[in-house]
Design an enzyme around this catalytic site. Structure first.
Site, PDB file in Angstrom:
ATOM      1  N   VAL A   1      10.571   5.859   8.976  1.00 28.64           N
ATOM      2  CA  VAL A   1       9.767   7.029   8.633  1.00 28.64           C
ATOM      3  C   VAL A   1       8.314   6.645   8.363  1.00 28.64           C
ATOM      4  O   VAL A   1       8.021   5.508   8.012  1.00 28.64           O
ATOM      5  CB  VAL A   1      10.347   7.772   7.404  1.00 28.64           C
ATOM      6  CG1 VAL A   1      11.682   8.413   7.721  1.00 28.64           C
ATOM      7  CG2 VAL A   1      10.467   6.850   6.193  1.00 28.64           C
TER       8      VAL A   1
ATOM      9  N   LYS B   1       0.817  -1.200   0.000  1.00 28.65           N
ATOM     10  CA  LYS B   1       0.000   0.000   0.000  1.00 28.65           C
ATOM     11  C   LYS B   1       0.857   1.259   0.000  1.00 28.65           C
ATOM     12  O   LYS B   1       0.382   2.353  -0.296  1.00 28.65           O
ATOM     13  CB  LYS B   1      -0.877   0.028   1.265  1.00 28.65           C
ATOM     14  CG  LYS B   1      -1.742  -1.169   1.460  1.00 28.65           C
ATOM     15  CD  LYS B   1      -2.435  -1.080   2.844  1.00 28.65           C
ATOM     16  CE  LYS B   1      -3.115  -2.382   3.204  1.00 28.65           C
ATOM     17  NZ  LYS B   1      -3.545  -2.389   4.620  1.00 28.65           N
TER      18      LYS B   1
ATOM     19  N   ASP C   1      14.660   0.054   1.033  1.00 24.54           N
ATOM     20  CA  ASP C   1      15.420  -0.085   2.280  1.00 24.54           C
ATOM     21  C   ASP C   1      16.505  -1.134   2.053  1.00 24.54           C
ATOM     22  O   ASP C   1      17.602  -0.820   1.608  1.00 24.54           O
ATOM     23  CB  ASP C   1      14.460  -0.458   3.412  1.00 24.54           C
ATOM     24  CG  ASP C   1      15.136  -0.492   4.769  1.00 24.54           C
ATOM     25  OD1 ASP C   1      16.342  -0.228   4.832  1.00 24.54           O
ATOM     26  OD2 ASP C   1      14.461  -0.791   5.768  1.00 24.54           O
TER      27      ASP C   1
END
Ligand code: IMP
Length: 192
Positions: free
Chosen positions: A164, A51, A114
């Site tokens: 974050v 999402k 990441d």
């Protein structure tokens, strides 16, 4: 009202990393670049990874439209098999592509790279479906991503190695609707 003003999440945010305006400007810049690189392609197929990338996809597709680049939108949802399996890059498809992408010029739209493991799996998957070309646009990239050999051609912002939230990114499914990207206060994690 300032960047962090006036809503339920205001008190939970320690620091804004990328402001709403920075996101808007960067999205336009990336769209200009990609529209120029794909000027020979009638329609680019954007593949959004749900999402997290949903906000970026919506803004990026419209920015490409303003640049005169026609797009079609596809969505995929994938999940990794937990922490251990993640290191092997094994993922599970929760929602597959709806259509055949053979011969299409695909741009994968990602929120954040990441470890790069999700993306590395995904690129192989898209290539196995015989796309004519595959590139990646990621709004954010963390330092670890540089260690893996994942070719992310278009990157918005290199950010510090911190967790974050906002602009699609969640913590326990919350904070996705924040218009900016920020870091949560430590006490937020202590609450759960
Ligand atoms: P990777 O496979 O380690 O590159 O993980 C990429 C996915 O992990 C992203 O698409 C995000 O959904 C999620 N992710 C990675 N870092 C963060 C973060 O700081 N906040 C929220 N989600 C993150």
């Amino acid at each position: 009202m300032g960047e962090v003003g006036g809503t339920w999440f205001t008190d939970d945010i320690e620091r804004v990393i990328v402001t709403e305006e920075q996101i808007r400007e960067k999205t336009e810049e990336l769209a200009r670049k990609i529209a120029a690189d794909y000027s020979h392609v009638p329609t680019v197929l954007l593949v959004c990874i749900l999402k997290g990338a949903v906000m970026f996809m919506a803004d990026f597709a419209r920015a490409l439209g303003r640049e005169g680049q026609a797009v079609e939108l596809e969505f995929m949802a994938i999940s990794s098999y937990g922490q251990h399996a993640t290191s092997s890059g094994v993922v599970r498809i929760l929602k597959d592509l709806d259509r055949d992408i053979a011969g299409r010029h695909v741009v994968v739209v990602e929120d954040i790279v990441d470890s790069g493991l999700t993306l590395s799996w995904l690129l192989k998957y898209v290539a196995s479906r015989s796309a004519a070309s595959v590139e990646v646009v990621a709004l954010l990239r963390k330092p670890d991503a540089i260690k893996v050999q994942v070719p992310v051609k278009y990157v918005g912002f290199d950010i510090p190695n911190e967790f974050v939230v906002g602009y699609g990114l969640d913590f326990a499914e919350r904070y996705r609707e924040l218009p900016y990207v920020g870091i949560l206060k430590p006490e937020v994690y202590a609450r759960v």
